[in-house]
Write an enzyme that holds these catalytic residues in place. Structure first.
Site, mmCIF file in Angstrom:
data_model
loop_
_atom_site.group_PDB
_atom_site.id
_atom_site.type_symbol
_atom_site.label_atom_id
_atom_site.label_comp_id
_atom_site.label_asym_id
_atom_site.label_seq_id
_atom_site.Cartn_x
_atom_site.Cartn_y
_atom_site.Cartn_z
ATOM 1 N N ARG A 298 1.754 3.376 6.289
ATOM 2 C CA ARG A 298 0.413 3.815 6.694
ATOM 3 C C ARG A 298 -0.451 2.576 6.932
ATOM 4 O O ARG A 298 -0.035 1.466 6.624
ATOM 5 C CB ARG A 298 -0.192 4.724 5.621
ATOM 6 C CG ARG A 298 -0.038 4.120 4.230
ATOM 7 C CD ARG A 298 -1.181 4.325 3.339
ATOM 8 N NE ARG A 298 -2.414 3.789 3.862
ATOM 9 C CZ ARG A 298 -2.784 2.509 3.769
ATOM 10 N NH1 ARG A 298 -2.005 1.587 3.213
ATOM 11 N NH2 ARG A 298 -3.946 2.111 4.253
ATOM 12 N N ALA B 135 -3.254 1.257 10.140
ATOM 13 C CA ALA B 135 -3.052 1.190 11.592
ATOM 14 C C ALA B 135 -2.056 0.104 12.047
ATOM 15 O O ALA B 135 -1.098 0.410 12.778
ATOM 16 C CB ALA B 135 -4.404 1.038 12.289
ATOM 17 N N ASP C 160 -9.103 2.221 12.527
ATOM 18 C CA ASP C 160 -7.936 2.844 13.154
ATOM 19 C C ASP C 160 -8.037 2.874 14.667
ATOM 20 O O ASP C 160 -7.035 2.884 15.374
ATOM 21 C CB ASP C 160 -7.733 4.257 12.613
ATOM 22 C CG ASP C 160 -7.131 4.175 11.232
ATOM 23 O OD1 ASP C 160 -7.881 3.949 10.271
ATOM 24 O OD2 ASP C 160 -5.897 4.265 11.131
HETATM 25 O O1 MRU Z 1 -4.491 7.282 6.571
HETATM 26 P P1 MRU Z 1 -4.238 5.803 6.442
HETATM 27 O O2 MRU Z 1 -3.969 5.380 5.029
HETATM 28 O O3 MRU Z 1 -3.205 5.308 7.415
HETATM 29 O O4 MRU Z 1 -5.632 5.166 6.864
HETATM 30 C C1 MRU Z 1 -5.774 3.780 6.827
HETATM 31 C C2 MRU Z 1 -7.130 3.322 7.166
HETATM 32 O O5 MRU Z 1 -8.026 4.088 7.441
HETATM 33 C C3 MRU Z 1 -7.306 1.843 7.262
HETATM 34 O O6 MRU Z 1 -8.612 1.482 6.909
HETATM 35 C C4 MRU Z 1 -7.056 1.389 8.708
HETATM 36 O O7 MRU Z 1 -5.847 1.903 9.169
HETATM 37 C C5 MRU Z 1 -7.061 -0.078 8.838
HETATM 38 S S1 MRU Z 1 -5.656 -0.813 8.097
HETATM 39 C C6 MRU Z 1 -5.722 -2.492 8.331
#
Ligand code: MRU
Length: 351
Positions: free
Chosen positions: A50, A52, A242
């Site tokens: 998980r 981005a 994201d």
């Molecule tokens: O649902 P997730 O855990 O994948 O969400 C992650 C986030 O919202 C992070 O802040 C984002 O992906 C940035 S990661 C460098």
């Protein structure tokens, strides 16, 4: 001192994709091998991987796995490319908001489409490119960290949401990359981490990373941030992203928008830390960002146990969009972008 995080979230082993199973953190730190494109789709959807940028690399590896599978069935290049396109679209549908997934999968597919190599040559090219993207991700994060560290004042308390750390990327992190670079210069800084309901990435993953690296971190529940801002205990907010629209509107984990509003009210600077691959210049504003709706049991249950009345209605958007006017700056590998974001984003892509 240079701050090194030992975490490598995801890597290509030569025959499969190896990743940290993030559903087990903080109880276990375990690597799992993902050996087929279907397993990769499931790993992304079920959040074994998980964050981005990490999802982006997972998508790139997913295309390699798909290419290996298709290569066993055909030697006809146009059949191969047709099938690869279908697999690429399927992988991209695993999670809709993080644009890095689309970015990396499309990059891999374009490479295959434009290659003049044989099918086995294309598979090798895809593997090499996946490894290149992994290495670039770490380099980019270090640059983001170093640019961001310049914004952190002596002894600052940085509030963050969700996990934008080494485990959300290949290594080092974006928002936590800023923390790591700042801590390397000044070990009197500290972090406040929102727990981040419903998946608790802040409580489970951010605190795990920071405690492991010896960086002081205090865990708070999501509703506490305004209280601590009012008391003057938060100097800045740094979060990941994201998807960022061409005007700077930013989708990030649900709850980020509330945090940005609270930060504006209390005059606390609010920064986004993200690579340029998270900026989607094909969309003008945040209204066009697709928001993932996740399963209701994420809200109704904690650790498999129901915490609310049976029959209650539930809505569970995974992300929200923070309007650009609440964002003090976007920290990228090309430096910190400031409003007017339409202009500064355009310049970052052309420089
Ligand atoms: O649902 P997730 O855990 O994948 O969400 C992650 C986030 O919202 C992070 O802040 C984002 O992906 C940035 S990661 C460098």
């Amino acid at each position: 001192m240079e701050f090194k995080s030992k975490i490598k979230t995801i890597e290509w082993t030569g025959s499969c994709s190896r990743m940290v199973d993030q559903t087990l953190i903080p109880y276990e730190y375990k690597m799992v091998d993902i050996k087929s494109s279907k397993e990769m789709f499931d790993a992304i959807r079920d959040m074994i991987v998980r964050g981005a940028p990490a999802i982006g690399i997972a998508g790139a590896h997913g295309v390699v796995l798909a290419a290996m599978e298709i290569a066993k069935k055909t030697q006809d290049k146009s059949v191969f490319l047709n099938e690869l396109k279908k697999h690429a679209e399927y992988l991209k549908s695993a999670r809709p908001t993080a644009v890095n997934l689309m970015w990396a999968v499309d990059k891999q597919y374009e490479l295959a489409k434009n290659s003049e190599n044989s099918i086995s040559g294309i598979v090798d090219e895809l593997k090499e490119n996946g490894i290149k993207l992994e290495n670039e991700d770490i380099e980019i994060n270090k640059k983001i960290g170093d640019y961001g560290a310049e914004l952190v004042k002596q002894g600052a308390t940085i509030l963050t949401h969700c996990n934008a750390g080494a485990l959300a990327t290949v290594g080092y992190g974006t928002a936590l990359g800023v923390v790591r670079s700042a801590y390397a210069k000044d070990n009197t800084i500290q972090v406040f981490a929102d727990e981040t309901r419903p998946r608790l990435q802040g409580a489970r993953i951010t605190t795990f990373e920071l405690v492991t690296d010896g960086i002081p971190v205090t865990l708070i529940t999501d509703g506490m941030s305004g209280y601590f801002m009012k008391k003057g205990m938060i100097d800045m907010v740094v979060v990941g992203a994201d998807r960022i629209a061409a005007n700077g509107d930013t989708a990030n984990k649900i709850g980020t928008y509330n945090l940005a509003i609270a930060a504006k009210y209390h005059n606390v600077p609010f920064y986004i830390a993200a690579p340029l691959s998270t900026i989607d210049t094909s969309i003008n504003t945040g209204d066009e960002i697709p928001i993932e709706e996740r399963g209701h049991e994420e809200v109704t249950h904690v650790n498999g146990k129901r915490i609310c009345a049976e029959g209650v209605k539930v809505i569970n958007p995974g992300f929200d969009v923070t309007p650009n006017e609440l964002i003090s700056g976007i920290i990228t590998e090309k430096g910190v972008l400031y409003p007017d974001y339409k202009e500064s984003i355009k310049q970052a892509f052309s420089s």
